[in-house]
Design an enzyme around this catalytic site. Structure first.
Site, PDB file in Angstrom:
ATOM      1  N   HIS A  17       0.842  -1.211   0.000  1.00 53.16           N
ATOM      2  CA  HIS A  17       0.000   0.000   0.000  1.00 53.16           C
ATOM      3  C   HIS A  17       0.874   1.258   0.000  1.00 53.16           C
ATOM      4  CE1 HIS A  17      -4.470  -0.823   0.953  1.00 53.16           C
ATOM      5  NE2 HIS A  17      -4.028  -1.649   0.040  1.00 53.16           N
TER       6      HIS A  17
ATOM      7  N   HIS B 287     -12.017  -9.269  -5.700  1.00 56.85           N
ATOM      8  CA  HIS B 287     -11.485  -7.925  -5.459  1.00 56.85           C
ATOM      9  C   HIS B 287     -10.626  -7.495  -6.644  1.00 56.85           C
ATOM     10  CE1 HIS B 287     -10.128  -4.416  -3.454  1.00 56.85           C
ATOM     11  NE2 HIS B 287      -9.133  -4.914  -2.764  1.00 56.85           N
TER      12      HIS B 287
ATOM     13  N   GLU C 245      -8.035  -4.984  -6.672  1.00 58.67           N
ATOM     14  CA  GLU C 245      -6.659  -4.491  -6.506  1.00 58.67           C
ATOM     15  C   GLU C 245      -5.631  -5.429  -7.140  1.00 58.67           C
ATOM     16  OE1 GLU C 245      -5.349  -1.894  -2.970  1.00 58.67           O
ATOM     17  OE2 GLU C 245      -6.769  -3.316  -2.119  1.00 58.67           O
TER      18      GLU C 245
ATOM     19  N   ASP D 123      -2.882  -6.754  -6.283  1.00 58.48           N
ATOM     20  CA  ASP D 123      -2.362  -7.911  -5.547  1.00 58.48           C
ATOM     21  C   ASP D 123      -3.323  -9.094  -5.620  1.00 58.48           C
ATOM     22  OD1 ASP D 123      -3.824  -5.963  -3.916  1.00 58.48           O
ATOM     23  OD2 ASP D 123      -3.564  -7.334  -2.248  1.00 58.48           O
TER      24      ASP D 123
ATOM     25  N   HIS E 214     -12.283  -3.968   1.362  1.00 56.41           N
ATOM     26  CA  HIS E 214     -12.122  -2.573   1.705  1.00 56.41           C
ATOM     27  C   HIS E 214     -12.228  -1.632   0.517  1.00 56.41           C
ATOM     28  CE1 HIS E 214      -7.654  -1.984   0.687  1.00 56.41           C
ATOM     29  NE2 HIS E 214      -7.959  -3.182   0.314  1.00 56.41           N
TER      30      HIS E 214
ATOM     31  N   ASP F 210     -10.088  -9.649   1.665  1.00 56.89           N
ATOM     32  CA  ASP F 210      -9.139  -8.976   2.560  1.00 56.89           C
ATOM     33  C   ASP F 210      -9.539  -9.070   4.026  1.00 56.89           C
ATOM     34  OD1 ASP F 210      -6.964  -8.051   1.044  1.00 56.89           O
ATOM     35  OD2 ASP F 210      -8.148  -6.420   0.210  1.00 56.89           O
TER      36      ASP F 210
ATOM     37  N   TYR G  30      -2.716  -5.814  10.345  1.00 56.97           N
ATOM     38  CA  TYR G  30      -3.366  -5.736   9.041  1.00 56.97           C
ATOM     39  C   TYR G  30      -4.631  -4.879   9.128  1.00 56.97           C
ATOM     40  CZ  TYR G  30      -5.129  -7.240   4.499  1.00 56.97           C
ATOM     41  OH  TYR G  30      -5.596  -7.250   3.203  1.00 56.97           O
TER      42      TYR G  30
ATOM     43  N   HIS H  74      -4.791 -12.987   1.974  1.00 53.06           N
ATOM     44  CA  HIS H  74      -3.407 -12.817   2.426  1.00 53.06           C
ATOM     45  C   HIS H  74      -3.221 -13.583   3.736  1.00 53.06           C
ATOM     46  CE1 HIS H  74      -2.667  -9.688  -0.528  1.00 53.06           C
ATOM     47  NE2 HIS H  74      -3.733  -9.038  -0.104  1.00 53.06           N
TER      48      HIS H  74
END
Length: 392
Positions: A22, A78, A80, A82, A144, A163, A191, A224
């Protein structure tokens, strides 16, 4: 590849060398994982893809379960990178698959990547049948990102939680109970503090919506870190507590000092708290990463922020840190601002003004000219005692 249940396999990859996440605020000292899962059935499904750069290892992991061409469904929880960075490559390899995601994910994915695939939009309650197993989708907007969702497999009792409930731990272990519980407790909180803290209201609503569905959950498989098969109720309760900004009688002191005087003040405030058995953590912001401090502040009721004055303003590192904490939207907090100055002050008031602007109650402001004298040190100690009164 690791087997989770009779039908569910973990096929993600470990990024041992990732050191900042991030941007540069979340220092990941041991690396991270990009988790992905195969539900092996008559029509095999892949839950999420991994970050760009790990495609070959990812394909190898999938191939240990089934031929990639046999994957019929790809669930994208998601947007993002990653979670989705390898999507352009994977769309070519998984040529017989259908892709699924929320409306927001479809919008973002087609903008983000050069893709020529059809994405089936799903919403809460929608299901797909794989043969012996089904997958149910649960939208969790702002947990998120607006596109976020979770996926649940009732036959295997696995919640693929995106997440939610993740940690940044690079390890070849599979489950949270296979590593030190203290490490897990810290990393799941760290986290949350650095990724999810400002989204408490949405997280509280999403978790309660899931709980109302009465889903039997034996495994929580995040995107993760490690998979939960023990302490599931405990981590859910922790999330609900953090979402409500529940605090403990703890103080975190963060300062930046030019010639050492502000540090002397910090230690005197800490002495008052220590004398009264209040837990204290203290950090020189120029020597500590933001993520570690955010973790300590997550449950702390008192923020004690200090800076020397330079050009009538606070120093640069502490200014950046206050901006960072503002983004976390902390609630139910009290604070003291402090700092030393030379010919003119300014930093102490500036810190207080900033903290007040995002809802932190500043109960004292303490300044000291040059090196603090006996009276000024007493003022620091008394500021600590004001915190004690509020904390006990």
């Amino acid at each position: 590849m690791k087997q989770i249940t009779k039908s569910v396999y973990s096929v993600g990859v470990i990024d041992w060398n990732m050191r900042s996440f991030h941007g540069n605020t979340f220092i990941t000292k041991s690396g991270v994982t990009y988790n992905s899962y195969v539900v092996n059935d008559n029509e095999p499904a892949l839950i999420d893809v991994v970050h760009k750069g790990f495609e070959e290892e990812f394909i190898k992991n999938i191939s240990e379960i089934t031929e990639p061409e046999k994957i019929k469904h790809v669930i994208l929880n998601h947007l993002e990178p990653d979670h989705s960075g390898s999507i352009e490559y994977m769309a070519k390899v998984l040529k017989n698959a259908k892709f699924y995601g929320t409306a927001k994910l479809k919008e973002g994915l087609l903008k983000y990547y050069n893709l020529n695939i059809d994405i089936t939009v799903v919403k809460t309650g929608d299901k797909i049948n794989l043969g012996n197993n089904t997958l149910t989708f649960v939208e969790v907007p702002m947990v998120h990102w607006p596109d976020s969702m979770m996926t649940y497999c009732p036959e295997q009792k696995v919640l693929f939680s995106n997440d939610g409930f993740g940690q940044h731990i690079a390890t070849n272990k599979t489950f949270t109970d296979e590593v030190d519980c203290g490490l897990i407790d810290k990393e799941v909180a760290k986290y949350y503090a650095n990724i999810l803290w400002p989204l408490g209201a949405m997280i509280d609503r999403s978790i309660n919506n899931i709980l109302k569905m009465n889903l039997p959950i034996v495994f929580i498989a995040p995107s993760h870190g490690l998979i939960w098969r023990k302490d599931i109720n405990k981590v859910i309760e922790k999330y609900l507590s953090w979402a409500k900004n529940t605090v403990t009688n703890k103080a975190v002191i963060v300062y930046e000092t030019m010639w050492g005087s502000t540090e002397i003040m910090a230690r005197e405030i800490a002495r008052a708290l220590t004398d009264n058995n209040i837990e204290v953590k203290m950090f020189d912001i120029a020597k500590t990463d933001f993520a570690e401090i955010a973790y300590e502040m997550l449950e702390a009721k008192a923020f004690v922020i200090g800076s020397s004055t330079h050009d009538n303003e606070m120093l640069a590192y502490i200014a950046g840190f206050i901006h960072f904490i503002k983004g976390m939207k902390p609630k139910n907090r009290i604070a003291v601002s402090f700092g030393s100055f030379g010919w003119a002050g300014g930093a102490v008031k500036e810190i207080a003004t900033n903290l007040t602007s995002f809802g932190v109650e500043v109960i004292d402001q303490i300044g000291a000219k040059f090196k603090p004298n006996k009276e000024e040190l007493n003022n620091c100690y008394q500021a600590g005692m004001k915190l004690v009164e509020k904390l006990k």
